[in-house]
Motif scaffolding. Sequence first.
Motif, PDB file in Angstrom:
ATOM      1  N   SER A 120       2.323   1.891   0.409  1.00 43.99           N
ATOM      2  CA  SER A 120       1.342   1.379  -0.151  1.00 43.99           C
ATOM      3  C   SER A 120       0.649   0.373   0.593  1.00 43.99           C
ATOM      4  O   SER A 120      -0.814   0.392   0.724  1.00 43.99           O
ATOM      5  CB  SER A 120       1.662   0.824  -1.346  1.00 43.99           C
ATOM      6  OG  SER A 120       0.255   0.262  -2.258  1.00 43.99           O
ATOM      7  N   SER A 158      10.643  -4.396  -2.987  1.00 42.84           N
ATOM      8  CA  SER A 158      10.399  -5.580  -4.124  1.00 42.84           C
ATOM      9  C   SER A 158       9.218  -6.348  -3.134  1.00 42.84           C
ATOM     10  O   SER A 158       9.020  -7.607  -3.341  1.00 42.84           O
ATOM     11  CB  SER A 158      11.438  -6.228  -4.222  1.00 42.84           C
ATOM     12  OG  SER A 158      12.150  -6.720  -2.949  1.00 42.84           O
ATOM     13  N   GLN A 213       6.080  -8.077  -1.532  1.00 46.26           N
ATOM     14  CA  GLN A 213       4.832  -8.681  -2.210  1.00 46.26           C
ATOM     15  C   GLN A 213       3.594  -7.807  -1.711  1.00 46.26           C
ATOM     16  O   GLN A 213       3.672  -6.865  -0.742  1.00 46.26           O
ATOM     17  CB  GLN A 213       4.466 -10.110  -1.803  1.00 46.26           C
ATOM     18  CG  GLN A 213       5.581 -11.084  -2.157  1.00 46.26           C
ATOM     19  CD  GLN A 213       5.338 -12.460  -1.499  1.00 46.26           C
ATOM     20  OE1 GLN A 213       4.468 -12.538  -0.901  1.00 46.26           O
ATOM     21  NE2 GLN A 213       6.387 -13.233  -1.709  1.00 46.26           N
ATOM     22  N   ALA A 214       2.447  -7.943  -2.184  1.00 50.38           N
ATOM     23  CA  ALA A 214       1.218  -7.155  -1.683  1.00 50.38           C
ATOM     24  C   ALA A 214       0.993  -7.580  -0.466  1.00 50.38           C
ATOM     25  O   ALA A 214       1.382  -8.600   0.259  1.00 50.38           O
ATOM     26  CB  ALA A 214       0.092  -7.743  -2.512  1.00 50.38           C
ATOM     27  N   ALA A 223       6.375   0.315  -1.596  1.00 51.52           N
ATOM     28  CA  ALA A 223       5.709  -1.098  -1.099  1.00 51.52           C
ATOM     29  C   ALA A 223       5.187  -0.977   0.280  1.00 51.52           C
ATOM     30  O   ALA A 223       3.995  -1.222   0.528  1.00 51.52           O
ATOM     31  CB  ALA A 223       6.518  -2.194  -1.393  1.00 51.52           C
TER      32      ALA A 223
END
Length: 121
Positions: free
Chosen positions: A90, A17, A19-20, A87
Amino acid sequence: MTLIAAAGATLLAGAASAQAPSTERPRSQPPASSQEAPANAPTITSVKVVEIDELPEATRAQVNQLVATRTADELEKLRQAVEKAPAVKSAVEAKGLSARDVVLAQVSNEGELTIVARKAG
């Protein structure tokens, strides 16, 4: 800040979850000396990936010293944890890196996960 080593898999599991990734430069604050993640690790709220060459010289020296104390097994567990956390994986890939480039991870009390990587040559 809490340093993640062998316990990385548990801590990074909550990174889905996150953030970018942030592009801001890291603080010149040195990493914590603890090598174990606490039982009540903070929830990861954001992920920042930093190449070791971007760190201030003193911080880079401390990171290199910590990395030198890691066993191959600890490093492999950390890299597997990165691979299993979408996440985080990524964010690492967004910097043109892969999990095999990750050498260290730390999470602040506020849940900011900082991944330190060194481009595998």
